[in-house]
Design an enzyme around this catalytic site. Sequence first.
Site, PDB file in Angstrom:
ATOM      1  CE  LYS A   1      -8.501 -16.696  -6.157  1.00  0.00           C
ATOM      2  NZ  LYS A   1      -8.587 -17.722  -5.091  1.00  0.00           N
TER       3      LYS A   1
ATOM      4  CG  HIS B   1      -6.803  -4.374  -7.999  1.00  0.00           C
ATOM      5  ND1 HIS B   1      -5.899  -3.435  -7.548  1.00  0.00           N
ATOM      6  CD2 HIS B   1      -6.313  -5.578  -7.600  1.00  0.00           C
ATOM      7  CE1 HIS B   1      -4.921  -4.043  -6.880  1.00  0.00           C
ATOM      8  NE2 HIS B   1      -5.147  -5.338  -6.914  1.00  0.00           N
TER       9      HIS B   1
ATOM     10  CD  GLU C   1      -5.029   2.028  -1.857  1.00  0.00           C
ATOM     11  OE1 GLU C   1      -5.554   1.195  -1.095  1.00  0.00           O
ATOM     12  OE2 GLU C   1      -5.455   2.269  -3.001  1.00  0.00           O
TER      13      GLU C   1
END
EC number: 1.1.1.86
Length: 490
Positions: free
Chosen positions: A109, A132, A389
């Site tokens: 964020k 990421h 993942e």
Amino acid sequence: MANYFNTLPLREQLAQLAKCRFMDSSEFADGVEALKGKKMVVIGCGAQGLNQGLNLRDSGLDVSYALRPEAIAQKRQSWKNATENGFVVGTYEELIPTADVVLNLTPDKQHTPVVKAVMPLMKEGACLSYSHGFNIVEEGMQIREDLTVIMVAPKCPGSEVRAEYVRGFGVPTLIAVHEDNDPKGEGLALAKAYAVGTGGHKAGVLMSSFIAEVKSDLMGEQTILCGMLQTGSILCFDKMVEEGIDAGYASRLIQYGWETITEALKYGGVTNMLDRLSNPAKIKAFDLSEELKVIMRPLYNKHQDDIISGHFSQTMMEDWANDDKNLLQWRADTAETNFEKTPAGDVEISEQEFFDNGILMVAMVKAGVELAFETMTAAGIIAESAYYESLHETPLIANTIARKKLYEMNATISDTAEYGCYLYNHACVPLLADFMKDIKTDVIGKGLSVEDNGVDNARLIEVNKALRSHPVEAVGAVLRGHMADMKKIV
């Protein structure tokens, strides 16, 4: 800014999702040479920022930390992390203009404001790195054309990144180059050197794309890695207490059970995890997992669809703009669950007892791993990415629950993962309500009775064959071969 993935034509979307190649160790023969003599400035000094920086410095590279003025003035934890470890610390204005490589290791964020703040300060031809790709793929951040953009994403929490490096090893790592930002064609060389600097090349490196990393990472963390473990914890605890099992025992079985059960998963896949059960229990766990897969498959498909379309990211970013109202409320709600409020009892539980009395937990892990893997590969994500993942990271997340229950898990993972975890949990708990009505203590809490020891040989052979032939087992056996030296979690 527009969602980058959604601006691409379908054929390019599919090509990017399918980009994944396990790199040969010979491709890292140059070591960290591409970064030698370059000034690397890290933004963010949390778990990943600090531990990656320590590894890079110990690999002979020049590493410093750029922090916001208020973080320095108030001597916040990020400032303490950097200064107490002997790093040079300065403001963006002091360090970014001379940086050859800027490592953005802040939470998702914060990426947009951070990148907008540092990009005007970056010198021409510098490199911007992520761990990421959310900011590029989902937020559509436009980076200056002269800047190289890479990603180096260790597939472990920051603490493990450091611990394995200190042992002389590393953790599996994914690298990528943003094809719209590689003006000098040096992105791959820089990413490889970075992976060597953190030790990742010793455990295996996947050459992927920003898109494949983001879409698979979001799917794994929302479903099996966090959402399924949270859902399973709440449902299994409530069922045991409902059936008269001591709450302290139930709390301990779950809090430490996920870690013990998935330790077997780490070393030998789903097959080894179920091999820890007796033959009757193995068949029971297999049957329960197959039933769970039928029930949960539509939910897994929905999560993957919402991730691919960008709906998930849009919804979450709307919550960011609303001061995380939903996230904070869901976090508070989790703290009030029965499992979270009940301390683990003092009773000692042996390693094998976690398996024998946690048959349903084993079934939930199997169902979650296989569903996540199947859903990702059906969406065009390559098997190696889907493995990392799903199955690979499950023991690492389970380990956080053992420390401080769901609180620790949600505190350790990113806010992005936490938000997706709650979405999954809120949908999955009611979805499994009817299934849980038929669950008894033979599969969660007490184990099978002596009378349940009969086994049909043909059925056992059938179950063993199904376990060993699942695609996640095939790719897992290859990838785990590169991680044979990793330390035990338990």
